[in-house]
Design a protein around this motif. Structure first.
Motif, short mmCIF file in Angstrom:
data_model
loop_
_atom_site.label_atom_id
_atom_site.label_comp_id
_atom_site.label_asym_id
_atom_site.label_seq_id
_atom_site.Cartn_x
_atom_site.Cartn_y
_atom_site.Cartn_z
N SER A 90 -2.96 1.32 -10.75
CA SER A 90 -1.74 0.62 -10.35
C SER A 90 -0.60 1.62 -10.32
N LEU A 105 -9.67 8.20 -10.31
CA LEU A 105 -9.90 7.71 -8.96
C LEU A 105 -11.25 8.20 -8.43
N THR A 146 -6.22 3.81 -4.43
CA THR A 146 -7.60 4.28 -4.50
C THR A 146 -7.65 5.74 -4.09
N ARG A 147 -8.81 6.35 -4.24
CA ARG A 147 -9.00 7.76 -3.87
C ARG A 147 -8.74 7.97 -2.38
N GLU A 153 -12.42 4.19 -9.74
CA GLU A 153 -11.45 3.27 -10.30
C GLU A 153 -10.25 3.12 -9.37
N THR A 154 -9.50 2.06 -9.58
CA THR A 154 -8.26 1.82 -8.85
C THR A 154 -7.11 1.85 -9.85
N ARG A 199 0.84 -1.20 0.00
CA ARG A 199 0.00 0.00 0.00
C ARG A 199 0.87 1.25 0.00
N PRO A 245 -2.06 -1.31 -5.87
CA PRO A 245 -3.28 -0.57 -6.18
C PRO A 245 -3.39 0.72 -5.37
N ASP A 303 -6.48 6.73 -0.61
CA ASP A 303 -5.05 6.71 -0.28
C ASP A 303 -4.41 8.08 -0.40
#
Length: 448
Positions: free
Chosen positions: A101, A94, A108-109, A98-99, A48, A106, A111
């Motif tokens: 790479s 995002l 995401t928003r 969507e995710t 992550r 991965p 993060d």
């Protein structure tokens, strides 16, 4: 003792819009982070990545494309060579659930976190990147984007930067010292000695030529492109139509001030669109120096004049950066457009045959009349008032150089005094007027 000169090859860095501190700097920080992960042998160990945008980066980051820039940096891209079209749009993806790479994991928003009121990191532009494995932190770093695309880690010495560490030859620390160094020669000659000491003749000549090629290409792109700018404000490009209008006027009826205003608008429209632009000394102020130099070249300036202009401007910008700030989030727009105007006025005065004392006077006049200028972009976008502000500053640079050349270089207020005043004014200025979009035009112009 070494001086504070910042190489023209670093001060005028080729990157992308719309912001040196909010786009170029964060991209460099992202790249620094993945490079450190690789150096630590952690490239395949994390599952992550998270990014927290603090202070001004959190307040106006979306409008400045900061999330996109960080993602691009984490993917290994650098501002000098990346395709702008491949940078912009990630945050929007995002936002649609969507995710992505990123660096093999991965993203995401959730993060990317915004902390607009967090200001305890040593600079208003700060971001923290963290790599984790199963909830355990493997590496975390906080970076400071200090303006002009320069980046520090939060615990680094103030003079350190993410750019290569070059040691200048000269020993001046301010404008007064620069004038002493320039006795019997030009300010450009002092700067050139530093450049040659750091890089050598071939690299300096190639670097200055590349900077000018990128600047002039940006002007031409802005003069030939029409349409709306991104971001939702409904701002339409005007430089191309304005250039056509001026070109249709009778020969000799268009003033230099009108030409440079249009050239500056062309650059800043390109910047607002996220295109290729040269930081000069920031992206928000990127139109002033190229506009004045483009007009000089159009009027017959030689290659030697171009280099004289850029070197003189670099010496002036170095003094401001060392003794105050070129960051809008730290000093307001006086630190960005005010510095750019001083650099352009000094470079122009030098090419027009001014003495070092007249060059210093031109820079002082230019900056003095930007004192107190706030940074309050509407919607966090580098459009209103930024585009027109560059146009006005380009015209002011011409005026400052003309006034300086009417005198003998002796004047009451020194450039050093104005720079110190700018620093104090920036410290006193409310954070609402320093690239947070919480005051000024940013709250008085409707934006939906």
């Amino acid at each position: 003792m070494t001086g504070i000169y910042v190489s023209a090859l670093d001060l005028f860095s080729i990157g992308i819009g719309p912001s040196s501190s909010h786009t170029v700097g964060p991209m460099r920080a992202g790249r620094m982070f993945v490079d450190e992960l690789a150096a630590c042998g952690l490239s395949r160990s994390f599952d992550r990545l998270t990014c927290t945008l603090h202070g001004s980066l959190g307040a106006t980051g979306i409008g400045h494309g900061t999330p996109d820039a960080v993602i691009a940096g984490l993917r290994g891209r650098v501002p000098e060579t990346c395709d702008p079209a491949e940078v912009h749009g990630s945050w929007e993806e995002l936002g649609q659930g969507e995710t992505l790479s990123v660096a093999g994991v991965p993203l995401t928003r959730h993060d990317i976190v915004f902390e607009p009121f967090a200001r305890g990191y040593g600079h208003p532009n700060a971001l923290t990147l963290t790599a984790e494995h199963e909830g355990v932190t493997l590496l975390t770093r906080t970076y400071l984007s200090i303006g002009g695309g320069f980046v520090l880690t939060a615990d680094a010495a103030p003079e350190a930067s993410a750019l290569p560490a070059h040691v200048p030859l000269s020993a001046y620390a301010n404008a007064d010292g620069l004038l002493r160094e320039a006795q019997g020669r030009s300010i450009a000659a002092v700067a050139l000695d530093d450049e040659l000491q750091m890089f050598g003749r071939d690299a300096v000549d190639e670097g200055l030529d590349a900077i000018w090629a990128a600047m002039s290409a940006c002007v031409r792109a802005g003069l030939s492109t029409r349409g709306g700018l991104p971001g939702g404000l409904g701002v339409t490009r005007r430089a191309a139509d304005a250039h056509d209008q001026l070109s249709r006027r009778p020969l000799g009826s268009v003033s230099a001030d009108e030409w440079v205003a249009v050239y500056a608008m062309a650059v800043n429209e390109e910047n607002a669109a996220g295109g290729r632009v040269v930081t000069a000394p920031t992206n928000g102020a990127a139109g002033v120096v190229p506009a004045v130099l483009y007009h000089l070249v159009h009027e017959g300036a030689s290659d030697a004049d171009i280099r004289c202009f850029l070197l003189t401007a670099s010496a002036i910008g170095s003094i401001v950066k060392a003794n105050a700030s070129i960051s809008g989030a730290e000093a307001g727009c006086q630190g960005e457009v005010g510095t750019a105007c001083a650099m352009a006025a000094g470079g122009l005065c030098a090419v027009w045959g001014g003495t070092p004392e007249q060059v210093e006077n031109a820079a002082e006049i230019a900056m003095e009349h930007h004192l107190g200028l706030t940074c309050d972009p509407v919607g966090g976008l580098v459009q209103i008032p930024c585009i027109e502000r560059n146009a006005v500053a380009a015209s002011t640079a011409l005026t400052a150089a003309r006034i300086a050349l009417l005198g003998d270089g002796h004047h009451v207020v020194s450039l050093d005094t104005v720079i110190e005043t700018m620093r104090q004014t920036g410290n006193d200025m409310s954070s609402r007027y320093k690239e947070t979009s919480t005051g000024g035009l940013a709250v008085n112009v409707p934006y939906c």
